[in-house]
Design a protein around this motif. Structure first.
Motif, PDB file in Angstrom:
ATOM      1  N   ALA A 129       0.834  -1.207   0.000  1.00 13.47           N
ATOM      2  CA  ALA A 129       0.000   0.000   0.000  1.00 13.47           C
ATOM      3  C   ALA A 129       0.866   1.254   0.000  1.00 13.47           C
ATOM      4  N   ASN A 130       1.922   1.243   0.784  1.00 12.58           N
ATOM      5  CA  ASN A 130       2.808   2.400   0.856  1.00 12.58           C
ATOM      6  C   ASN A 130       3.501   2.651  -0.479  1.00 12.58           C
ATOM      7  N   ARG A 131       3.849   1.576  -1.167  1.00 14.12           N
ATOM      8  CA  ARG A 131       4.516   1.723  -2.463  1.00 14.12           C
ATOM      9  C   ARG A 131       3.558   2.160  -3.564  1.00 14.12           C
ATOM     10  N   LEU A 132       2.277   2.089  -3.305  1.00 13.06           N
ATOM     11  CA  LEU A 132       1.289   2.572  -4.264  1.00 13.06           C
ATOM     12  C   LEU A 132       1.016   4.074  -4.116  1.00 13.06           C
ATOM     13  N   ARG A 133       1.544   4.697  -3.087  1.00 14.42           N
ATOM     14  CA  ARG A 133       1.282   6.119  -2.854  1.00 14.42           C
ATOM     15  C   ARG A 133       1.658   7.011  -4.033  1.00 14.42           C
ATOM     16  N   PRO A 134       2.776   6.777  -4.722  1.00 12.84           N
ATOM     17  CA  PRO A 134       3.129   7.665  -5.847  1.00 12.84           C
ATOM     18  C   PRO A 134       2.220   7.506  -7.063  1.00 12.84           C
ATOM     19  N   PHE A 135       1.398   6.461  -7.096  1.00 11.57           N
ATOM     20  CA  PHE A 135       0.548   6.221  -8.255  1.00 11.57           C
ATOM     21  C   PHE A 135      -0.731   7.070  -8.127  1.00 11.57           C
ATOM     22  N   THR A 136      -0.664   8.302  -8.582  1.00 14.74           N
ATOM     23  CA  THR A 136      -1.811   9.196  -8.454  1.00 14.74           C
ATOM     24  C   THR A 136      -2.982   8.763  -9.337  1.00 14.74           C
ATOM     25  N   ASN A 137      -2.725   7.866 -10.266  1.00 13.33           N
ATOM     26  CA  ASN A 137      -3.773   7.372 -11.163  1.00 13.33           C
ATOM     27  C   ASN A 137      -4.569   6.234 -10.546  1.00 13.33           C
ATOM     28  N   ILE A 138      -4.166   5.759  -9.365  1.00 12.27           N
ATOM     29  CA  ILE A 138      -4.795   4.586  -8.751  1.00 12.27           C
ATOM     30  C   ILE A 138      -5.405   4.939  -7.412  1.00 12.27           C
ATOM     31  N   ASP A 139      -6.670   4.553  -7.223  1.00 11.32           N
ATOM     32  CA  ASP A 139      -7.306   4.649  -5.908  1.00 11.32           C
ATOM     33  C   ASP A 139      -6.942   3.403  -5.115  1.00 11.32           C
ATOM     34  N   VAL A 140      -6.474   3.590  -3.896  1.00 11.98           N
ATOM     35  CA  VAL A 140      -5.975   2.474  -3.095  1.00 11.98           C
ATOM     36  C   VAL A 140      -6.824   2.292  -1.837  1.00 11.98           C
ATOM     37  N   TYR A 141      -7.239   1.038  -1.605  1.00  9.86           N
ATOM     38  CA  TYR A 141      -7.926   0.670  -0.371  1.00  9.86           C
ATOM     39  C   TYR A 141      -7.084  -0.372   0.351  1.00  9.86           C
ATOM     40  N   VAL A 142      -6.999  -0.221   1.684  1.00 12.16           N
ATOM     41  CA  VAL A 142      -6.184  -1.128   2.483  1.00 12.16           C
ATOM     42  C   VAL A 142      -7.074  -1.825   3.510  1.00 12.16           C
ATOM     43  N   ALA A 143      -7.002  -3.164   3.533  1.00  9.92           N
ATOM     44  CA  ALA A 143      -7.764  -3.926   4.524  1.00  9.92           C
ATOM     45  C   ALA A 143      -7.227  -3.645   5.924  1.00  9.92           C
ATOM     46  N   GLY A 144      -8.138  -3.494   6.887  1.00  4.34           N
ATOM     47  CA  GLY A 144      -7.737  -3.261   8.267  1.00  4.34           C
ATOM     48  C   GLY A 144      -7.679  -4.551   9.065  1.00  4.34           C
ATOM     49  N   GLY A 145      -6.986  -4.505  10.181  1.00  4.78           N
ATOM     50  CA  GLY A 145      -6.874  -5.674  11.041  1.00  4.78           C
ATOM     51  C   GLY A 145      -5.488  -5.770  11.637  1.00  4.78           C
ATOM     52  N   HIS A 146      -5.181  -6.951  12.159  1.00  5.16           N
ATOM     53  CA  HIS A 146      -3.894  -7.172  12.813  1.00  5.16           C
ATOM     54  C   HIS A 146      -2.801  -7.409  11.769  1.00  5.16           C
ATOM     55  N   MET A 147      -1.735  -6.616  11.853  1.00 11.98           N
ATOM     56  CA  MET A 147      -0.644  -6.720  10.887  1.00 11.98           C
ATOM     57  C   MET A 147       0.379  -7.758  11.338  1.00 11.98           C
ATOM     58  N   ARG A 148       0.701  -8.677  10.430  1.00 10.43           N
ATOM     59  CA  ARG A 148       1.747  -9.655  10.690  1.00 10.43           C
ATOM     60  C   ARG A 148       3.133  -9.015  10.515  1.00 10.43           C
ATOM     61  N   PRO A 149       4.193  -9.693  10.995  1.00 14.90           N
ATOM     62  CA  PRO A 149       5.553  -9.175  10.755  1.00 14.90           C
ATOM     63  C   PRO A 149       5.865  -8.991   9.271  1.00 14.90           C
ATOM     64  N   SER A 150       5.201  -9.763   8.407  1.00 14.57           N
ATOM     65  CA  SER A 150       5.407  -9.636   6.959  1.00 14.57           C
ATOM     66  C   SER A 150       4.698  -8.430   6.368  1.00 14.57           C
TER      67      SER A 150
END
Length: 263
Positions: A129-150
């Motif tokens: 998701a963070n690497r998609l930030r520069p893509f101004t042409n793309i709308d990004v949605y991120v699933a919420g919840g508990h983040m794994r070490p990966s």
């Protein structure tokens, strides 16, 4: 040269290099590709190789190791993974709502995403998701919840988030794939989230390196036939690939870069 002598030399080449291609062997021995295919069938029957799409590999040999380092900044990029990722990007149409796998393939696909392609991408990996930030042409949605070490998020909260979305295209990967057991993965959480995405997707595409085809992981996700398209690479075992095609999956085998077939 007699066929037996040629086969002996081919077996030595496979042992030395780990893999051979039909085109290379045909050129080297100045015989037809069908003659080479017969040679490889004979060697496989003797247990000296496993036939792949376009060649053969050493038995039980993983010719190109999959990326295991989930630190995307330092992750090695293997030709077969990158070729699969590039082809997957070509399936995204303008305006699509896309679920993008949070694994190595998801990261590699970002290398090939056109800056002018307008679409919506849903991810369950914070790093991607963070690497998609520069893509101004793309709308990004991120699933919420508990983040794994990966950096992936696959718990019940993420699954509930996915249950409220519809995808034009779901791009998924896994730990193993066989015609008999289907797609499988290492944990029940991951498998459960993937089942939810698959259920809500109009078109479902599976990305699998050849080394994972013909093997089963711990938890079944779904049948192979639940996917419209499988994208794999030149290291896939031929017999298993035929069984997958018979199940109704459309199979795309990417070409090895700079292979004789492409020159």
């Amino acid at each position: 040269m007699y066929a037996e002598e040629r086969q002996q030399q081919i077996a030595q080449m496979i042992e030395a290099s780990g893999m051979v291609s039909i085109a290379e062997l045909s050129k080297r021995f100045d015989v037809s590709t069908e003659s080479i295919r017969r040679d490889l069938r004979t060697l496989e029957q003797q247990g000296l190789c496993k036939r792949t799409h376009g060649g053969a590999i050493k038995p039980q040999q993983v010719s190109i190791r999959p990326p295991v380092d989930r630190n995307f900044d330092d992750m090695p990029i293997y030709d077969n993974y990158d070729a699969i990722a590039a082809h997957a990007v070509s399936l995204i149409n303008p305006g699509d709502m896309v679920y993008l796998t949070g694994g190595s393939f998801g990261f590699l696909m970002l290398r090939h995403l056109p800056k002018e392609l307008k679409c919506t991408i849903v991810v369950n990996n914070v790093d991607i998701a963070n690497r998609l930030r520069p893509f101004t042409n793309i709308d990004v949605y991120v699933a919420g919840g508990h983040m794994r070490p990966s950096a992936s998020i696959v718990d019940s909260m993420a699954r509930d988030f996915m249950s409220r979305l519809h995808f034009d295209l779901a791009i998924i990967t896994g730990g193993g794939l066989t015609a008999g057991f289907g797609l499988s993965n290492g944990t029940d959480e991951t498998a459960s989230l993937q089942r939810q995405v698959i259920q809500n997707a109009r078109k479902r595409v599976l990305l699998m390196p050849g080394s994972k085809i013909g093997t089963d992981s711990f938890v079944k996700v779904c049948d192979a036939a639940d996917f419209h398209t499988l994208i794999t690479d030149w290291t896939c075992v031929e017999d298993e690939l035929l069984l997958l095609e018979e199940s109704g999956v459309s199979v795309v085998v990417t070409d090895k870069p700079d292979s004789p077939e492409n020159k």
